[in-house]
Design a protein around this motif. Structure first.
Motif, PDB file in Angstrom:
ATOM      1  N   THR A  32       0.831  -1.202   0.000  1.00 35.03           N
ATOM      2  CA  THR A  32       0.000   0.000   0.000  1.00 35.03           C
ATOM      3  C   THR A  32       0.868   1.255   0.000  1.00 35.03           C
ATOM      4  O   THR A  32       2.006   1.247   0.454  1.00 35.03           O
ATOM      5  CB  THR A  32      -0.929   0.050   1.233  1.00 35.03           C
ATOM      6  OG1 THR A  32      -0.126   0.011   2.408  1.00 35.03           O
ATOM      7  CG2 THR A  32      -1.926  -1.083   1.231  1.00 35.03           C
ATOM      8  N   GLU A  36       0.606   2.218   4.492  1.00 37.08           N
ATOM      9  CA  GLU A  36      -0.507   2.392   5.420  1.00 37.08           C
ATOM     10  C   GLU A  36      -1.244   1.079   5.631  1.00 37.08           C
ATOM     11  O   GLU A  36      -1.412   0.293   4.699  1.00 37.08           O
ATOM     12  CB  GLU A  36      -1.483   3.440   4.886  1.00 37.08           C
ATOM     13  CG  GLU A  36      -0.932   4.842   4.963  1.00 37.08           C
ATOM     14  CD  GLU A  36      -1.950   5.876   4.557  1.00 37.08           C
ATOM     15  OE1 GLU A  36      -2.687   6.344   5.438  1.00 37.08           O
ATOM     16  OE2 GLU A  36      -2.005   6.185   3.354  1.00 37.08           O
ATOM     17  N   LYS A  38      -4.264  -0.523   5.609  1.00 39.84           N
ATOM     18  CA  LYS A  38      -5.585  -0.256   5.050  1.00 39.84           C
ATOM     19  C   LYS A  38      -6.495  -1.476   5.004  1.00 39.84           C
ATOM     20  O   LYS A  38      -7.699  -1.328   4.863  1.00 39.84           O
ATOM     21  CB  LYS A  38      -5.449   0.293   3.626  1.00 39.84           C
ATOM     22  CG  LYS A  38      -4.827   1.659   3.579  1.00 39.84           C
ATOM     23  CD  LYS A  38      -4.901   2.182   2.169  1.00 39.84           C
ATOM     24  CE  LYS A  38      -4.604   3.643   2.133  1.00 39.84           C
ATOM     25  NZ  LYS A  38      -5.777   4.466   2.185  1.00 39.84           N
ATOM     26  N   ASP A  70      -1.020  -4.152   5.253  1.00 39.44           N
ATOM     27  CA  ASP A  70      -0.360  -3.173   4.379  1.00 39.44           C
ATOM     28  C   ASP A  70       0.239  -3.758   3.096  1.00 39.44           C
ATOM     29  O   ASP A  70       0.925  -3.058   2.369  1.00 39.44           O
ATOM     30  CB  ASP A  70       0.718  -2.416   5.153  1.00 39.44           C
ATOM     31  CG  ASP A  70       1.831  -3.319   5.656  1.00 39.44           C
ATOM     32  OD1 ASP A  70       1.730  -4.565   5.511  1.00 39.44           O
ATOM     33  OD2 ASP A  70       2.812  -2.787   6.195  1.00 39.44           O
ATOM     34  N   LEU A 106     -11.384   3.530   1.752  1.00 41.04           N
ATOM     35  CA  LEU A 106      -9.994   3.437   1.285  1.00 41.04           C
ATOM     36  C   LEU A 106      -9.554   4.678   0.509  1.00 41.04           C
ATOM     37  O   LEU A 106      -8.369   4.840   0.232  1.00 41.04           O
ATOM     38  CB  LEU A 106      -9.800   2.196   0.401  1.00 41.04           C
ATOM     39  CG  LEU A 106      -9.986   0.856   1.102  1.00 41.04           C
ATOM     40  CD1 LEU A 106      -9.880  -0.281   0.095  1.00 41.04           C
ATOM     41  CD2 LEU A 106      -8.973   0.685   2.214  1.00 41.04           C
ATOM     42  N   GLN A 108      -8.337   8.398  -0.190  1.00 37.97           N
ATOM     43  CA  GLN A 108      -7.458   9.281   0.577  1.00 37.97           C
ATOM     44  C   GLN A 108      -8.101  10.649   0.765  1.00 37.97           C
ATOM     45  O   GLN A 108      -8.979  11.050   0.012  1.00 37.97           O
ATOM     46  CB  GLN A 108      -6.125   9.469  -0.171  1.00 37.97           C
ATOM     47  CG  GLN A 108      -5.285   8.232  -0.259  1.00 37.97           C
ATOM     48  CD  GLN A 108      -4.599   7.900   1.050  1.00 37.97           C
ATOM     49  OE1 GLN A 108      -4.717   8.603   2.034  1.00 37.97           O
ATOM     50  NE2 GLN A 108      -3.876   6.813   1.056  1.00 37.97           N
ATOM     51  N   LEU A 116      -3.949   3.760  -3.980  1.00 41.01           N
ATOM     52  CA  LEU A 116      -3.995   2.651  -3.026  1.00 41.01           C
ATOM     53  C   LEU A 116      -2.627   1.986  -2.918  1.00 41.01           C
ATOM     54  O   LEU A 116      -2.160   1.664  -1.832  1.00 41.01           O
ATOM     55  CB  LEU A 116      -5.041   1.619  -3.465  1.00 41.01           C
ATOM     56  CG  LEU A 116      -5.134   0.358  -2.611  1.00 41.01           C
ATOM     57  CD1 LEU A 116      -5.581   0.711  -1.189  1.00 41.01           C
ATOM     58  CD2 LEU A 116      -6.090  -0.637  -3.243  1.00 41.01           C
TER      59      LEU A 116
END
Length: 145
Positions: A32, A36, A38, A70, A106, A108, A116
């Motif tokens: 990711t 991050e 996610k 991640d 997901l 930003q 992503l």
């Protein structure tokens, strides 16, 4: 599927096409953006379905899939005519777009690039590694619950 025997007498699965017999596997890892965390189990399940469908449309097949919060690992069985780098580009862009539709959380914030995946990836030919060993490694990833 065509089955061939090695010199040791073990059967191995082979694919066949027009005037060829082949067995091509590659291990791929996507990470990711900003590493991050996610993914949860439900997002990984959705991602796996999306990636399987994208691969199937391009004559490839995911043999094993798993991930952590991640990153994701998958073992890909692909056709010799396939450009792995082009397939990876298609998988990253297509999965990012579709996964965000299924899981809008997901996306930003406006001040961050809405990507992503990290721009890089890991890909490795697995001709020398027994497939069962690699499948077990991918299965044993610490998948979030």
């Amino acid at each position: 599927m065509l089955y061939m025997h090695t010199a040791q007498g073990n059967a191995m699965d082979m694919n066949s096409g027009s005037h060829m017999v082949y067995r091509l596997y590659t291990h791929i890892i996507f990470v990711t953006k900003y590493r991050e965390k996610k993914f949860e189990d439900r997002t990984l399940n959705t991602l796996e379905s999306i990636l399987r469908l994208l691969c199937e449309k391009r004559g490839s097949k995911i043999v094993e899939f798993n991930g952590e919060s991640d990153h994701v690992h998958f073992l890909l069985d692909y056709h010799p005519d396939t450009s792995v780098s082009q397939l990876i580009c298609i998988l990253k862009s297509g999965s990012s777009r579709q996964l965000k539709l299924h899981h809008p959380e997901l996306n930003q914030f406006a001040w961050r690039k809405n990507a992503l995946w990290s721009t890089g990836y890991f890909v490795c030919s697995v001709g020398g590694v027994p497939i069962e060993v690699l499948k077990k490694y991918i299965e044993q990833q610490d998948r979030p619950h």
